[in-house]
Design a protein around this motif. Structure first.
Motif, PDB file in Angstrom:
ATOM      1  N   TYR A   1      29.882  14.435  84.597  1.00 53.70           N
ATOM      2  CA  TYR A   1      28.648  14.709  83.862  1.00 53.70           C
ATOM      3  C   TYR A   1      28.578  13.811  82.633  1.00 53.70           C
ATOM      4  O   TYR A   1      29.365  12.870  82.513  1.00 53.70           O
ATOM      5  N   ALA A   2      27.652  14.078  81.716  1.00 51.55           N
ATOM      6  CA  ALA A   2      27.439  13.276  80.498  1.00 51.55           C
ATOM      7  C   ALA A   2      27.216  11.811  80.863  1.00 51.55           C
ATOM      8  O   ALA A   2      27.922  10.914  80.405  1.00 51.55           O
ATOM      9  N   ASP A   3      26.196  11.581  81.711  1.00 53.33           N
ATOM     10  CA  ASP A   3      25.857  10.225  82.167  1.00 53.33           C
ATOM     11  C   ASP A   3      27.034   9.557  82.867  1.00 53.33           C
ATOM     12  O   ASP A   3      27.209   8.332  82.785  1.00 53.33           O
ATOM     13  N   GLY A   4      27.851  10.359  83.537  1.00 51.74           N
ATOM     14  CA  GLY A   4      28.981   9.809  84.272  1.00 51.74           C
ATOM     15  C   GLY A   4      30.178   9.456  83.422  1.00 51.74           C
ATOM     16  O   GLY A   4      31.150   8.895  83.938  1.00 51.74           O
ATOM     17  N   LEU A   5      30.151   9.801  82.137  1.00 56.14           N
ATOM     18  CA  LEU A   5      31.224   9.417  81.225  1.00 56.14           C
ATOM     19  C   LEU A   5      32.313  10.470  81.093  1.00 56.14           C
ATOM     20  O   LEU A   5      33.373  10.190  80.526  1.00 56.14           O
ATOM     21  N   ALA A   6      32.076  11.688  81.564  1.00 54.62           N
ATOM     22  CA  ALA A   6      33.049  12.774  81.407  1.00 54.62           C
ATOM     23  C   ALA A   6      33.406  13.360  82.759  1.00 54.62           C
ATOM     24  O   ALA A   6      32.547  13.535  83.629  1.00 54.62           O
ATOM     25  N   ILE A   7      34.699  13.670  82.932  1.00 57.89           N
ATOM     26  CA  ILE A   7      35.206  14.306  84.147  1.00 57.89           C
ATOM     27  C   ILE A   7      35.893  15.598  83.734  1.00 57.89           C
ATOM     28  O   ILE A   7      36.875  15.578  82.988  1.00 57.89           O
ATOM     29  N   ALA A   8      35.371  16.727  84.208  1.00 55.31           N
ATOM     30  CA  ALA A   8      35.954  18.033  83.903  1.00 55.31           C
ATOM     31  C   ALA A   8      36.929  18.419  85.010  1.00 55.31           C
ATOM     32  O   ALA A   8      36.620  18.281  86.196  1.00 55.31           O
ATOM     33  N   MET A   9      38.109  18.942  84.609  1.00 59.47           N
ATOM     34  CA  MET A   9      39.184  19.218  85.556  1.00 59.47           C
ATOM     35  C   MET A   9      39.602  20.681  85.617  1.00 59.47           C
ATOM     36  O   MET A   9      40.508  21.025  86.359  1.00 59.47           O
ATOM     37  N   ASP A  10      39.001  21.563  84.822  1.00 59.53           N
ATOM     38  CA  ASP A  10      39.343  22.985  84.908  1.00 59.53           C
ATOM     39  C   ASP A  10      38.495  23.611  86.007  1.00 59.53           C
ATOM     40  O   ASP A  10      37.335  23.960  85.792  1.00 59.53           O
ATOM     41  N   GLY A  11      39.098  23.778  87.178  1.00 59.39           N
ATOM     42  CA  GLY A  11      38.356  24.328  88.303  1.00 59.39           C
ATOM     43  C   GLY A  11      38.133  25.815  88.235  1.00 59.39           C
ATOM     44  O   GLY A  11      37.387  26.364  89.040  1.00 59.39           O
ATOM     45  N   GLY A  12      38.781  26.500  87.291  1.00 62.30           N
ATOM     46  CA  GLY A  12      38.586  27.935  87.130  1.00 62.30           C
ATOM     47  C   GLY A  12      39.567  28.770  87.923  1.00 62.30           C
ATOM     48  O   GLY A  12      39.174  29.761  88.539  1.00 62.30           O
ATOM     49  N   VAL A  13      40.848  28.403  87.894  1.00 63.92           N
ATOM     50  CA  VAL A  13      41.839  29.174  88.643  1.00 63.92           C
ATOM     51  C   VAL A  13      41.917  30.605  88.144  1.00 63.92           C
ATOM     52  O   VAL A  13      42.188  31.528  88.923  1.00 63.92           O
ATOM     53  N   THR A  14      41.649  30.844  86.872  1.00 66.69           N
ATOM     54  CA  THR A  14      41.664  32.211  86.346  1.00 66.69           C
ATOM     55  C   THR A  14      40.467  33.020  86.815  1.00 66.69           C
ATOM     56  O   THR A  14      40.430  34.234  86.626  1.00 66.69           O
TER      57      THR A  14
END
Length: 381
Positions: free
Chosen positions: A354-367
């Motif tokens: 996201y953020a114009d392709g500049l950010a990669i989020a890695m917390d998939g939500g295991v909790t």
């Protein structure tokens, strides 16, 4: 969306509900010489999980009962009590036979992988690492010269945070012996656990009254079994973790916040400053670090791409890779403490760009009963 701390002249003693999700502050640890080498995994099997407690104090907070500067993490989850858990099991649940082969040996750097927030879910971590060919069926390093970075948050909420730390420490030694490496960044829950151990019920100035690390830790999924098994070697290891790094044009950090810029204009400066704060052993200073590094959503909404660019211009890299904020929250479908049940909302299959392709989020939500992400970088086109 980054929130600032409240500055009002509050003169009161706040209750536990005021400090449900503060930022993290790493805590200095007395040195006791070089840490001993990681111990081999225990040979015992995992005990049956106990039923979750319904009376967790964070489960029934009234809406709006949060101090200025409060930034929510995932919805409150019940504390899981499993008694004495093993540190690292000897076997890993089976995975499909299509798991990729280990990285070949050689002198050139191997492939780069990152791991999102683990939060004590050791079994899920073992399966995810095995699926990527990074460990074998016995949980040992199997990836040769591959490079593996954990983005922080090893403990709390899940059943076996100390087991996760033990695994990462052991894999670090095994990877180095094979010509690769396994390294980790500092997450806000490492700071929280360090603070709870180091400062316990020492009052700190929070901007909303008086807080303590111990209360904040308990209200954010702190596990008694983790605290009981916490040793000097774990404290020393956590206190020495870096906060940011640049790898292959990727700026790796735990939190989706620009607060890192308050601690230095280079990667080296930020890491040195954080380590110095921890060494000074000042509870208020550590709490402030914790508070700032728990902020989130700086890259999500309007102005998010500009916030990412500010970090990249200061520290280098072409993309930011972070954990901390679960992807369902970033997608806007599960985003409040009083939101829908965790079983609803988007299915997480991989990292969120996201953020114009500049950010990669890695917390998939295991909790949240979703996916624990292990991803090779760069992402495929």
């Amino acid at each position: 969306m980054t929130q600032g701390a409240g500055q009002g002249p509050v003169v009161r003693t706040a209750t536990l509900r005021d400090f449900r999700v503060p930022p993290y502050a790493q805590v200095p640890v007395q040195e006791h010489g070089a840490p001993p080498p990681p111990q081999p995994p225990a040979a015992a099997g995992l005990p049956d999980p106990a039923t979750a407690e319904s009376g967790h104090p964070g489960n029934a907070l009234p809406e709006g009962a949060y101090p200025d500067g409060y930034t929510p993490t995932e919805r409150d989850l019940p504390v899981i009590n499993r008694g004495d858990t093993v540190q690292v099991p000897m076997t890993v649940p089976p995975v499909p036979a299509t798991a990729p082969a280990a990285a070949p040996g050689g002198h050139t750097p191997g492939p780069l992988y990152v791991v999102g927030d683990v939060h004590g879910y050791l079994d899920e971590l073992l399966v995810s690492l095995r699926e990527r060919g990074l460990i074998d069926a016995e949980g040992h390093w199997a990836a040769g010269t591959a490079r593996l970075w954990f983005l922080g948050d090893f403990t709390d909420r899940g059943p076996d945070g100390i087991g996760v730390i033990d695994l990462v420490m052991r894999l670090s030694a095994e990877a180095a012996a094979a010509g690769g490496y396994c390294k980790a960044l500092m997450g806000n829950h490492e700071l929280l656990l360090l603070g709870a151990k180091r400062f316990a019920d020492t009052p700190v100035n929070s901007g909303a009254g008086t807080a303590t690390f111990q209360a904040a830790w308990l209200l954010n999924g702190g596990q008694k079994s983790d605290m009981d098994r916490l040793q000097d070697v774990h404290l020393q290891w956590m206190s020495r973790l870096d906060a940011v790094t640049v790898q292959d044009d990727h700026l790796l950090l735990h939190s989706d916040t620009t607060a890192y810029l308050e601690y230095g204009q280079t990667v080296e400066d930020v890491n040195d400053t954080v380590h110095e704060i921890l060494t000074r052993n000042d509870a208020d200073e550590c709490w402030d670090l914790f508070r700032k590094f728990t902020k989130r959503f700086a890259f999500r909404d309007e102005g998010g791409a500009a916030a990412v660019r500010e970090l990249l211009e200061a520290y280098g890299g072409q993309r930011v890779v972070h954990g901390h904020s679960p992807i369902p929250y970033l997608l806007g479908e599960v985003g409040t403490e009083d939101g829908p049940d965790e079983s609803s909302g988007p299915v997480v299959e991989g990292p969120h760009v996201y953020a114009d392709g500049l950010a990669i989020a890695m917390d998939g939500g295991v909790t949240m009963a979703r996916k624990l992400l292990v991803q090779e970088l760069p992402l495929p086109d």
